[in-house]
Design a protein around this motif. Structure first.
Motif, PDB file in Angstrom:
ATOM      1  N   HIS A 109     -19.890  11.597  -4.173  1.00 44.62           N
ATOM      2  CA  HIS A 109     -19.066  11.885  -3.002  1.00 44.62           C
ATOM      3  C   HIS A 109     -17.917  10.880  -2.919  1.00 44.62           C
ATOM      4  CE1 HIS A 109     -21.964  14.844  -1.824  1.00 44.62           C
ATOM      5  NE2 HIS A 109     -22.900  13.967  -2.134  1.00 44.62           N
ATOM      6  N   ALA A 110     -16.784  11.330  -2.414  1.00 44.78           N
ATOM      7  CA  ALA A 110     -15.606  10.476  -2.303  1.00 44.78           C
ATOM      8  C   ALA A 110     -15.913   9.280  -1.396  1.00 44.78           C
ATOM      9  CB  ALA A 110     -14.436  11.277  -1.747  1.00 44.78           C
TER      10      ALA A 110
ATOM     11  N   SER B 295     -20.715   6.682   5.239  1.00 47.40           N
ATOM     12  CA  SER B 295     -19.742   5.645   4.906  1.00 47.40           C
ATOM     13  C   SER B 295     -18.471   5.917   5.696  1.00 47.40           C
ATOM     14  CB  SER B 295     -19.481   5.729   3.398  1.00 47.40           C
ATOM     15  OG  SER B 295     -18.437   4.872   3.039  1.00 47.40           O
ATOM     16  N   TYR B 296     -17.846   4.883   6.234  1.00 49.00           N
ATOM     17  CA  TYR B 296     -16.581   5.120   6.941  1.00 49.00           C
ATOM     18  C   TYR B 296     -15.650   3.926   6.922  1.00 49.00           C
ATOM     19  CZ  TYR B 296     -19.723   3.507  10.764  1.00 49.00           C
ATOM     20  OH  TYR B 296     -20.664   2.854  11.516  1.00 49.00           O
ATOM     21  N   ASP B 297     -14.378   4.265   7.004  1.00 49.71           N
ATOM     22  CA  ASP B 297     -13.310   3.306   7.234  1.00 49.71           C
ATOM     23  C   ASP B 297     -13.120   3.322   8.751  1.00 49.71           C
ATOM     24  OD1 ASP B 297     -10.823   2.202   7.774  1.00 49.71           O
ATOM     25  OD2 ASP B 297      -9.859   3.087   6.033  1.00 49.71           O
TER      26      ASP B 297
ATOM     27  N   ARG C 166      -5.321  -4.989   4.001  1.00 52.58           N
ATOM     28  CA  ARG C 166      -5.173  -5.388   5.410  1.00 52.58           C
ATOM     29  C   ARG C 166      -6.231  -4.795   6.326  1.00 52.58           C
ATOM     30  NH1 ARG C 166      -2.204  -1.147   4.405  1.00 52.58           N
ATOM     31  NH2 ARG C 166      -1.626   0.358   6.013  1.00 52.58           N
TER      32      ARG C 166
ATOM     33  N   GLU D 106     -11.273  12.490   6.123  1.00 50.31           N
ATOM     34  CA  GLU D 106     -11.402  11.756   4.858  1.00 50.31           C
ATOM     35  C   GLU D 106     -11.948  10.340   5.009  1.00 50.31           C
ATOM     36  OE1 GLU D 106      -7.710  11.400   2.827  1.00 50.31           O
ATOM     37  OE2 GLU D 106      -8.336  12.892   1.342  1.00 50.31           O
ATOM     38  N   ASP D 107     -11.791   9.765   6.198  1.00 50.64           N
ATOM     39  CA  ASP D 107     -12.245   8.380   6.372  1.00 50.64           C
ATOM     40  C   ASP D 107     -13.707   8.289   6.811  1.00 50.64           C
ATOM     41  OD1 ASP D 107     -11.634   9.338   8.874  1.00 50.64           O
ATOM     42  OD2 ASP D 107     -10.186   7.769   9.376  1.00 50.64           O
ATOM     43  N   ILE D 108     -14.402   9.408   6.816  1.00 53.45           N
ATOM     44  CA  ILE D 108     -15.855   9.425   7.042  1.00 53.45           C
ATOM     45  C   ILE D 108     -16.481  10.298   5.954  1.00 53.45           C
ATOM     46  CG2 ILE D 108     -17.734   9.969   8.643  1.00 53.45           C
ATOM     47  CD1 ILE D 108     -15.764   9.815  10.939  1.00 53.45           C
ATOM     48  N   ARG D 109     -17.445   9.762   5.233  1.00 52.68           N
ATOM     49  CA  ARG D 109     -18.127  10.527   4.181  1.00 52.68           C
ATOM     50  C   ARG D 109     -19.642  10.370   4.325  1.00 52.68           C
ATOM     51  NH1 ARG D 109     -15.030  14.277   2.000  1.00 52.68           N
ATOM     52  NH2 ARG D 109     -14.310  14.046   4.132  1.00 52.68           N
ATOM     53  N   VAL D 110     -20.327  11.494   4.252  1.00 52.31           N
ATOM     54  CA  VAL D 110     -21.785  11.472   4.184  1.00 52.31           C
ATOM     55  C   VAL D 110     -22.141  11.405   2.710  1.00 52.31           C
ATOM     56  CG1 VAL D 110     -23.882  12.797   4.610  1.00 52.31           C
ATOM     57  CG2 VAL D 110     -22.072  12.716   6.331  1.00 52.31           C
ATOM     58  N   THR D 111     -22.958  10.427   2.319  1.00 55.19           N
ATOM     59  CA  THR D 111     -23.228  10.247   0.891  1.00 55.19           C
ATOM     60  C   THR D 111     -24.663  10.609   0.506  1.00 55.19           C
ATOM     61  OG1 THR D 111     -23.751   7.915   1.226  1.00 55.19           O
ATOM     62  CG2 THR D 111     -21.471   8.449   0.647  1.00 55.19           C
TER      63      THR D 111
ATOM     64  N   ASP E 284       0.897  -1.141   0.000  1.00 54.86           N
ATOM     65  CA  ASP E 284       0.000   0.000   0.000  1.00 54.86           C
ATOM     66  C   ASP E 284       0.949   1.207   0.000  1.00 54.86           C
ATOM     67  OD1 ASP E 284      -1.462   2.209   0.820  1.00 54.86           O
ATOM     68  OD2 ASP E 284      -2.642   1.098   2.285  1.00 54.86           O
TER      69      ASP E 284
ATOM     70  N   ARG F 228     -10.658   5.423  -0.379  1.00 51.51           N
ATOM     71  CA  ARG F 228      -9.994   6.683  -0.701  1.00 51.51           C
ATOM     72  C   ARG F 228      -8.522   6.553  -1.053  1.00 51.51           C
ATOM     73  NH1 ARG F 228      -9.889   5.813   4.493  1.00 51.51           N
ATOM     74  NH2 ARG F 228      -8.254   6.661   5.839  1.00 51.51           N
TER      75      ARG F 228
ATOM     76  N   ILE G  26      -2.396  -4.376   0.872  1.00 54.32           N
ATOM     77  CA  ILE G  26      -3.373  -3.403   0.379  1.00 54.32           C
ATOM     78  C   ILE G  26      -4.723  -3.575   1.069  1.00 54.32           C
ATOM     79  CG2 ILE G  26      -4.606  -2.625  -1.700  1.00 54.32           C
ATOM     80  CD1 ILE G  26      -2.065  -3.477  -3.291  1.00 54.32           C
TER      81      ILE G  26
ATOM     82  N   HIS H 149     -16.290  -1.321   9.455  1.00 49.80           N
ATOM     83  CA  HIS H 149     -16.514  -0.302   8.436  1.00 49.80           C
ATOM     84  C   HIS H 149     -17.998  -0.190   8.102  1.00 49.80           C
ATOM     85  CE1 HIS H 149     -12.287  -0.928   8.212  1.00 49.80           C
ATOM     86  NE2 HIS H 149     -12.461  -2.176   7.823  1.00 49.80           N
ATOM     87  N   ALA H 150     -18.336   0.870   7.384  1.00 49.13           N
ATOM     88  CA  ALA H 150     -19.706   1.009   6.894  1.00 49.13           C
ATOM     89  C   ALA H 150     -19.681   1.609   5.501  1.00 49.13           C
ATOM     90  CB  ALA H 150     -20.526   1.886   7.828  1.00 49.13           C
ATOM     91  N   LEU H 151     -20.464   1.022   4.627  1.00 49.84           N
ATOM     92  CA  LEU H 151     -20.692   1.656   3.331  1.00 49.84           C
ATOM     93  C   LEU H 151     -21.966   2.483   3.450  1.00 49.84           C
ATOM     94  CD1 LEU H 151     -19.685   1.821   0.387  1.00 49.84           C
ATOM     95  CD2 LEU H 151     -21.287  -0.009  -0.163  1.00 49.84           C
TER      96      LEU H 151
ATOM     97  N   ALA I  76     -15.055   6.842   1.676  1.00 52.77           N
ATOM     98  CA  ALA I  76     -14.274   6.766   2.911  1.00 52.77           C
ATOM     99  C   ALA I  76     -13.384   5.532   2.894  1.00 52.77           C
ATOM    100  CB  ALA I  76     -15.219   6.710   4.108  1.00 52.77           C
ATOM    101  N   ILE I  77     -13.903   4.453   2.338  1.00 49.61           N
ATOM    102  CA  ILE I  77     -13.221   3.160   2.423  1.00 49.61           C
ATOM    103  C   ILE I  77     -12.178   3.006   1.320  1.00 49.61           C
ATOM    104  CG2 ILE I  77     -13.595   0.645   2.335  1.00 49.61           C
ATOM    105  CD1 ILE I  77     -16.397   1.208   3.570  1.00 49.61           C
TER     106      ILE I  77
ATOM    107  N   GLU J 274     -18.263  -5.109   7.281  1.00 47.71           N
ATOM    108  CA  GLU J 274     -18.800  -3.839   6.771  1.00 47.71           C
ATOM    109  C   GLU J 274     -20.318  -3.852   6.880  1.00 47.71           C
ATOM    110  OE1 GLU J 274     -17.914  -2.127   2.553  1.00 47.71           O
ATOM    111  OE2 GLU J 274     -19.889  -3.063   2.482  1.00 47.71           O
TER     112      GLU J 274
END
Lengths: 252, 252
Positions: free
Chosen positions: A121-122, B11-13, B127, B87-92, A13, A127, B125, B58-60, A124-125, B240
């Motif tokens: 929208h970008a 969505s989040y990592d 992990r 960046e690891d949290i996005r509202v879609t 990565d 990115r 990648i 995680h969540a999509l 999160a997972i 997820e």
């Protein structure tokens, strides 16, 4: 003590690294591998990679060779080195090769994958492993445009400044664009690629996909050898060096 | 000023978070959303999530509601909040819902995805979004075992301590195991899930996949209600929360 040349397959990565090659301004994949080899073998050991991937570029199957007198069986290197490597770098294969073998000069083919997240929208997972494109892309136009890549051409227009290639003639023998939900995946196979070539191809196809460039632009750029006929260089984070092939691995 | 209830899709990592819910020992997704809402709306705003995902999950398509008097059009919330979110949290998605609507209590169905990386060496990648299983798994056995989940059953054996459910009866109406190269993907849909239920299902299927448990174990555990008939709880990072559904979104 017998001198052996070992070929590794390395996955990483690239997010946290300044690229494959050693640089003064940050950690490189090469540095981390050489540190792990030093811990495992007790001696500094130089590794030579097949491809000098840029900062942020990933690899599923980078290859690299080194020389050693160690008695470690070649297939054990993944186990030995992964103990010392950070989690974002994994050695997945080790094999002995001929003493004259060179990971870069003897590479016979490479597969690259470029991943686009095409959604308003970008992600999160995803990115770190996709380029985000918010405008809806027309995949059919991208396919039509990319077909011009196939064959042996002078790809002078597809190279960024800073490359060291003696010739800009390359052969591309496979190219595809697949769409699955919000992900668009470009795959390309060739005998070699110029500096930034895959990112220039991807950036051009993104521009074609939303109608900024027409589907004839790649064919024109091959003819004109003019970088300005193509689109922007797509971001590093979407790119993955998927596989490097050698003649001894080809079937038939 | 009109009071409105807004429903977000998030969505989040989950790698960097202690889970969905606010906790003293680290940043949570809820905290980050509430901080972003405070910046956007100028007032502290409590959010209520559909599912309290654990650390590393995680969540999509997590869903969460909040109340506001703001005049921001609901569909603009992704743009407004993503400016303030990491960046690891996005509202879609954002939409207005009825005042009495509740993201958790009214959830009618959920899709979960569990990803396994089945290869001798861990993936650099993937992990953070897969569980690594080095032993080769028999996907057909996993499918055969998981079929027992389908239907309405008392899943008491499938719950970790610490859950707050009033009943352990749930209906699972879709379940699949797909293999693509080194990745094995489990998908499950139901009207609700007990605490750690999907991770217990995944861990059991992994044990079945390498022959540590037999394919009849899930059917037996449903009957016996005994957690000991099942396998280990699989790691959080493979899980997820893919989608949360409400009655008003169902077709027909």
């Amino acid at each position: 003590m017998e001198h052996k040349r070992i070929l590794l397959t390395v996955s990483y990565d690239g997010t946290a690294y300044c690229g494959w090659q050693h640089q003064e301004n940050g950690p490189s994949i090469q540095d981390e591998l050489e540190k792990a080899l030093e811990k495992a073998l007790g001696a500094f050991t130089r590794v030579t990679g097949a491809s000098r991937t840029d900062a942020g570029v990933h690899a599923l199957g980078q290859r690299a060779h080194f020389d050693t007198v160690s008695a470690i069986p070649p297939e054990k290197y993944p186990f030995v080195l992964n103990r010392f490597l950070p989690e974002d770098i994994r050695v997945t294969e080790g094999m002995r090769v001929a003493d004259g073998f060179h990971a870069r000069f003897q590479a016979a083919g490479k597969w690259y994958t470029y991943r686009i997240h095409n959604a308003p929208h970008a992600s999160a997972i995803l990115r770190h492993c996709t380029a985000h494109v918010p405008v809806p892309l027309q995949v059919e136009s991208m396919r039509a445009c990319g077909r011009a890549l196939l064959g042996t051409h002078d790809f002078a227009a597809f190279a960024a400044a800073g490359g060291q290639a003696k010739t800009t003639v390359r052969t591309i023998d496979a190219f595809s664009v697949e769409q699955a939900g919000e992900e668009i995946t470009l795959r390309v196979h060739g005998d070699g690629f110029l500096y930034n070539m895959v990112r220039i191809i991807a950036g051009t196809l993104i521009d074609v996909g939303h109608g900024k460039l027409d589907t004839g632009c790649m064919a024109r750029a091959i003819e004109s050898k003019n970088r300005l006929d193509l689109g922007v260089t797509a971001p590093a984070c979407g790119l993955e060096l998927t596989r490097v092939e050698y003649a001894f691995e080809r079937e038939g």
